[in-house]
Enzyme design. Structure first.
Site, mmCIF file in Angstrom:
data_model
loop_
_atom_site.group_PDB
_atom_site.id
_atom_site.type_symbol
_atom_site.label_atom_id
_atom_site.label_comp_id
_atom_site.label_asym_id
_atom_site.label_seq_id
_atom_site.Cartn_x
_atom_site.Cartn_y
_atom_site.Cartn_z
ATOM 1 N N LEU A 74 -9.262 31.836 -9.302
ATOM 2 C CA LEU A 74 -9.235 32.424 -10.630
ATOM 3 C C LEU A 74 -10.386 33.607 -10.811
ATOM 4 O O LEU A 74 -9.988 34.651 -11.363
ATOM 5 C CB LEU A 74 -9.717 31.303 -11.542
ATOM 6 N N THR A 133 -18.479 19.343 -9.397
ATOM 7 C CA THR A 133 -17.810 20.308 -8.405
ATOM 8 C C THR A 133 -18.904 20.174 -7.290
ATOM 9 O O THR A 133 -20.117 20.522 -7.478
ATOM 10 C CB THR A 133 -17.729 21.604 -8.840
ATOM 11 N N CYS A 178 -19.628 27.998 -13.509
ATOM 12 C CA CYS A 178 -18.790 27.682 -12.417
ATOM 13 C C CYS A 178 -18.631 28.732 -11.181
ATOM 14 O O CYS A 178 -18.847 28.290 -10.108
ATOM 15 C CB CYS A 178 -17.663 27.014 -12.905
HETATM 16 P P1 NAD Z 1 -24.480 20.346 -17.628
HETATM 17 O O1 NAD Z 1 -25.872 20.862 -17.134
HETATM 18 O O2 NAD Z 1 -23.917 20.755 -18.882
HETATM 19 O O3 NAD Z 1 -24.605 18.798 -17.541
HETATM 20 C C1 NAD Z 1 -25.342 17.921 -16.456
HETATM 21 C C2 NAD Z 1 -26.036 16.766 -17.265
HETATM 22 O O4 NAD Z 1 -26.482 16.086 -16.338
HETATM 23 C C3 NAD Z 1 -27.448 17.344 -17.708
HETATM 24 O O5 NAD Z 1 -27.511 17.222 -19.120
HETATM 25 C C4 NAD Z 1 -28.439 16.996 -17.025
HETATM 26 O O6 NAD Z 1 -29.496 16.305 -17.640
HETATM 27 C C5 NAD Z 1 -27.832 15.398 -16.549
HETATM 28 N N1 NAD Z 1 -28.510 14.734 -15.256
HETATM 29 C C6 NAD Z 1 -28.872 15.213 -13.862
HETATM 30 N N2 NAD Z 1 -29.372 14.284 -13.351
HETATM 31 C C7 NAD Z 1 -29.229 13.262 -13.885
HETATM 32 C C8 NAD Z 1 -29.492 12.093 -13.535
HETATM 33 N N3 NAD Z 1 -29.936 11.643 -12.466
HETATM 34 N N4 NAD Z 1 -29.297 10.946 -14.592
HETATM 35 C C9 NAD Z 1 -28.807 11.381 -15.759
HETATM 36 N N5 NAD Z 1 -28.584 12.667 -16.167
HETATM 37 C C10 NAD Z 1 -28.594 13.539 -15.263
HETATM 38 O O7 NAD Z 1 -23.517 20.557 -16.418
HETATM 39 P P2 NAD Z 1 -21.807 20.876 -16.450
HETATM 40 O O8 NAD Z 1 -21.534 21.886 -17.179
HETATM 41 O O9 NAD Z 1 -21.276 19.450 -17.481
HETATM 42 O O10 NAD Z 1 -21.288 20.567 -15.102
HETATM 43 C C11 NAD Z 1 -21.403 19.350 -14.499
HETATM 44 C C12 NAD Z 1 -20.692 19.347 -13.347
HETATM 45 O O11 NAD Z 1 -19.268 19.615 -13.299
HETATM 46 C C13 NAD Z 1 -20.937 20.592 -12.233
HETATM 47 O O12 NAD Z 1 -20.999 20.500 -10.971
HETATM 48 C C14 NAD Z 1 -20.232 21.525 -12.586
HETATM 49 O O13 NAD Z 1 -19.729 22.470 -11.549
HETATM 50 C C15 NAD Z 1 -18.838 20.828 -12.779
HETATM 51 N N6 NAD Z 1 -17.802 21.520 -13.579
HETATM 52 C C16 NAD Z 1 -18.319 22.096 -14.865
HETATM 53 C C17 NAD Z 1 -17.174 22.649 -15.810
HETATM 54 C C18 NAD Z 1 -17.819 23.691 -16.818
HETATM 55 O O14 NAD Z 1 -16.977 24.179 -17.362
HETATM 56 N N7 NAD Z 1 -18.806 23.496 -17.231
HETATM 57 C C19 NAD Z 1 -15.838 22.678 -15.487
HETATM 58 C C20 NAD Z 1 -15.667 21.791 -14.360
HETATM 59 C C21 NAD Z 1 -16.332 21.194 -13.510
HETATM 60 C C1 UDX Z 2 -13.773 27.766 -15.151
HETATM 61 C C2 UDX Z 2 -12.128 27.385 -14.726
HETATM 62 O O1 UDX Z 2 -11.192 28.005 -15.577
HETATM 63 C C3 UDX Z 2 -12.103 25.760 -14.880
HETATM 64 O O2 UDX Z 2 -10.673 25.488 -14.586
HETATM 65 C C4 UDX Z 2 -13.163 24.967 -14.130
HETATM 66 O O3 UDX Z 2 -13.131 23.511 -14.429
HETATM 67 C C5 UDX Z 2 -14.381 25.480 -14.672
HETATM 68 O O4 UDX Z 2 -14.553 27.183 -14.568
HETATM 69 P P1 UDX Z 2 -14.746 28.306 -17.477
HETATM 70 O O5 UDX Z 2 -15.978 28.869 -16.700
HETATM 71 O O6 UDX Z 2 -15.180 27.246 -18.584
HETATM 72 O O7 UDX Z 2 -13.724 27.678 -16.529
HETATM 73 O O8 UDX Z 2 -14.128 29.554 -18.180
HETATM 74 P P2 UDX Z 2 -12.892 30.401 -17.616
HETATM 75 O O9 UDX Z 2 -11.762 30.390 -18.791
HETATM 76 O O10 UDX Z 2 -12.372 30.345 -16.370
HETATM 77 O O11 UDX Z 2 -13.636 31.992 -17.821
HETATM 78 C C6 UDX Z 2 -14.481 32.166 -17.008
HETATM 79 C C7 UDX Z 2 -14.769 33.845 -17.216
HETATM 80 O O12 UDX Z 2 -13.751 34.563 -16.612
HETATM 81 C C8 UDX Z 2 -15.235 33.982 -18.448
HETATM 82 O O13 UDX Z 2 -16.326 34.870 -18.463
HETATM 83 C C9 UDX Z 2 -14.173 34.793 -19.069
HETATM 84 O O14 UDX Z 2 -14.399 35.570 -20.212
HETATM 85 C C10 UDX Z 2 -13.495 35.545 -17.842
HETATM 86 N N1 UDX Z 2 -12.473 35.830 -17.832
HETATM 87 C C11 UDX Z 2 -11.234 34.979 -17.911
HETATM 88 C C12 UDX Z 2 -11.814 37.224 -17.859
HETATM 89 O O15 UDX Z 2 -12.703 38.245 -18.015
HETATM 90 N N2 UDX Z 2 -10.428 37.584 -17.933
HETATM 91 C C13 UDX Z 2 -9.373 36.598 -17.905
HETATM 92 O O16 UDX Z 2 -8.369 37.069 -17.737
HETATM 93 C C14 UDX Z 2 -9.960 35.092 -17.941
#
Ligand code: NAD
Ligand code: UDX
Length: 466
Positions: free
Chosen positions: A233, A135, A282
């Site tokens: 959200l 993101t 996020c």
């Molecule tokens: P994360 O921290 O779990 O994973 C990222 C990984 O990238 C780490 O393991 C890190 O070591 C690696 N990394 C960083 N720089 C690197 C490089 N140069 N070469 C190789 N590896 C490298 O992060 P995440 O939760 O998977 O999120 C990743 C992205 O996706 C973020 O931008 C986040 O906002 C977005 N996103 C996250 C979620 C979620 O639910 N976690 C959902 C949708 C989008």
């Molecule tokens: C969020 C977005 O939902 C997802 O689409 C995006 O790609 C990444 O960020 P995530 O953070 O994994 O996902 O969890 P989500 O289910 O959205 O919950 C976020 C937080 O809101 C949690 O702490 C959850 O407990 C809280 N939550 C969610 C509430 O307190 N009430 C609700 O009704 C829903």
């Protein structure tokens, strides 16, 4: 010239890279998918034969890893080699909030995006599609494109045989439901200019996603849609949490209000569950980023609007801590408090921005001893999160092995995560283990008053004037 996608590489083996690539490998057995990361321990855990060691806990993930790993799904630290042999490269690296310099505390830190783009520029061969899955702020694709093109020229000024196309393909999975979200997404968004590149990615998703759910937009719409979806959200959670406080003082019941409001089709029933505030990696970061972008364009009222969503979230945590202290006679020193749930939501081992961190910090500062139990978060992670937020303080916490162990001798139990396990607790057993007068603080509304019948336990429930 690229005629089909045979090799995919994903940079970043985290909560997004791991599950999303596992699902692509599962759906497209003829494509070789390799997830790379600089973190050796993480990659070694992804490769461990003991699947309980996978760095990410997600229902259904283990089974896919078992099915595809070593067949067409690989995890490696050899980033450069995998870049050089890939037709399509996903960037799934972390994009945290900047902690210093311009935009500190709000803007996204793009250092990992930049360094991985530089690596791609250096090692990619032939025509390569680069997909932003992380993101990122609006217009980051432009930065990636610039890095790719300028670094390519530095590498070989006459080079004509290395072509890059940048696409935006934000990930909408939520943790805890990642596999089902990836298998059945509400929509897949592909932003980009190059029709051929879009088509290659479109073809991959259309293997399992109905085509009417795959939408293509210009690249900026795609990037902004992701930030906006998360902000909307989070805003719903803050809205319902603000009303939860009003329910406590008026006698209305937040679950009844939430149900009644959500039954309006125009509002909808989802994301109206009251709780200790949203956590996860996020929401806060993406809203901060939206605030930064708004300010950058001089839209201060827009920035303030979104700031309020974050303020309510922090306020909800603060007020819960205060209520706990007040109910325990305004004093927590030498009292033991059991904490049930440390992850930011159920079905994940992720603790980033978990509301439990702030609430535990407040209770520790009041002098409480904490006995924390979470079904999937280990002691080291709990300790590190708390040490991180209170670096110079004594972190007096114990990681319990069960809810009953954390109740043993405690004056209070605070339910902070909505794990299913907490819905089947034997409260009579808990009652016997606790010290009187004992309080249960249900911050996720998972208990019914009847559950505590014939016990001496006092119940406080979020948004409910009992
Ligand atoms: P994360 O921290 O779990 O994973 C990222 C990984 O990238 C780490 O393991 C890190 O070591 C690696 N990394 C960083 N720089 C690197 C490089 N140069 N070469 C190789 N590896 C490298 O992060 P995440 O939760 O998977 O999120 C990743 C992205 O996706 C973020 O931008 C986040 O906002 C977005 N996103 C996250 C979620 C979620 O639910 N976690 C959902 C949708 C989008
Ligand atoms: C969020 C977005 O939902 C997802 O689409 C995006 O790609 C990444 O960020 P995530 O953070 O994994 O996902 O969890 P989500 O289910 O959205 O919950 C976020 C937080 O809101 C949690 O702490 C959850 O407990 C809280 N939550 C969610 C509430 O307190 N009430 C609700 O009704 C829903």
């Amino acid at each position: 010239m690229l005629s089909e996608i045979k090799n995919i590489c994903c940079i970043g083996a985290g909560y997004v890279g791991g599950p999303s690539m596992a699902v692509i490998a599962d759906k497209c057995p003829e494509i070789k998918v390799t997830v790379v990361d600089l973190d050796e321990e993480k990659i070694s855990n992804w490769n461990d034969s003991n699947l309980d060691k996978l760095p990410v806990y997600e229902p259904g993930l283990k089974e896919i890893i078992e099915r595809r790993r070593g067949k067409n799904l690989y995890f490696s630290t050899d980033v450069n080699k995998e870049i050089s042999s890939s037709d399509m490269i996903f960037l799934s690296v972390n994009t945290p909030t900047k902690t210093r310099g311009l935009g500190s505390g709000e803007a996204s830190d793009l250092k990992y995006i930049e360094s991985s783009a530089r690596q791609v520029a250096k090692y990619a061969t032939g025509e390569t599609i680069v997909v932003e899955k992380s993101t990122i702020p609006v217009k980051t694709a432009e930065t990636i494109e610039k890095i790719l093109i300028t670094s390519k020229k530095e590498k070989d000024p006459k080079s004509q045989h290395c072509i890059f196309h940048v696409l935006s393909n934000p990930e909408f999975l939520a943790e805890g439901t990642a596999i089902s979200d990836l298998n059945n997404p509400n929509r897949v968004l592909i932003g980009g200019e190059n029709k051929k590149a879009i088509n290659f990615l479109y073809k991959i998703y259309s293997r399992w996603v109905p085509t009417e759910k795959i939408i293509t937009t210009n690249i900026w719409s795609s990037e902004l849609s992701k930030l906006t979806a998360n902000a909307f959200l989070a805003q719903r959670v803050s809205s319902i949490n603000s009303i939860s406080a009003l329910c406590e003082v008026t006698g209305a019941n937040i679950l009844e209000v939430s149900k009644a409001v959500g039954m309006d089709d125009r509002i909808g029933q989802y994301f109206l569950k009251p709780g200790p505030g949203f956590g996860g990696s996020c929401f806060k970061k993406d809203i901060l980023n939206l605030i930064y972008i708004s300010k950058f364009y001089g839209l201060y009222e827009v920035a303030n609007y979104w700031k309020a969503v974050l303020q309510i979230n922090k306020w909800q945590q603060d007020r819960i801590s205060k209520i706990i202290v007040n109910k325990l006679f305004g004093n927590l020193s030498n009292k033991r408090v059991g904490i049930l749930g440390f992850s930011f939501k159920a079905n994940t081992n992720d603790t980033r921005e978990s509301p439990a961190i702030n609430i535990c910090k407040d209770l520790l500062e009041e002098g409480a001893n904490l006995a924390i139990f979470d079904p999937k978060v280990n002691e080291e992670k709990i300790f590190n999160e708390l040490k991180n937020i209170m670096p110079n303080k004594n972190v007096d916490v114990e990681a319990s092995k069960s809810a009953y162990e954390s109740a043993d001798g405690s004056d209070a139990i605070v339910i902070l995560t909505d794990w299913e396990d907490f819905k089947i607790i034997d409260w009579h057993k808990v009652d016997k283990a606790m010290r009187s007068p004992a309080w249960i603080f249900d911050c996720r509304n998972i208990l019914k008053k009847a559950d505590l019948e014939k016990t001496n336990l006092n119940l406080w429930q979020l948004g409910n004037n009992l």
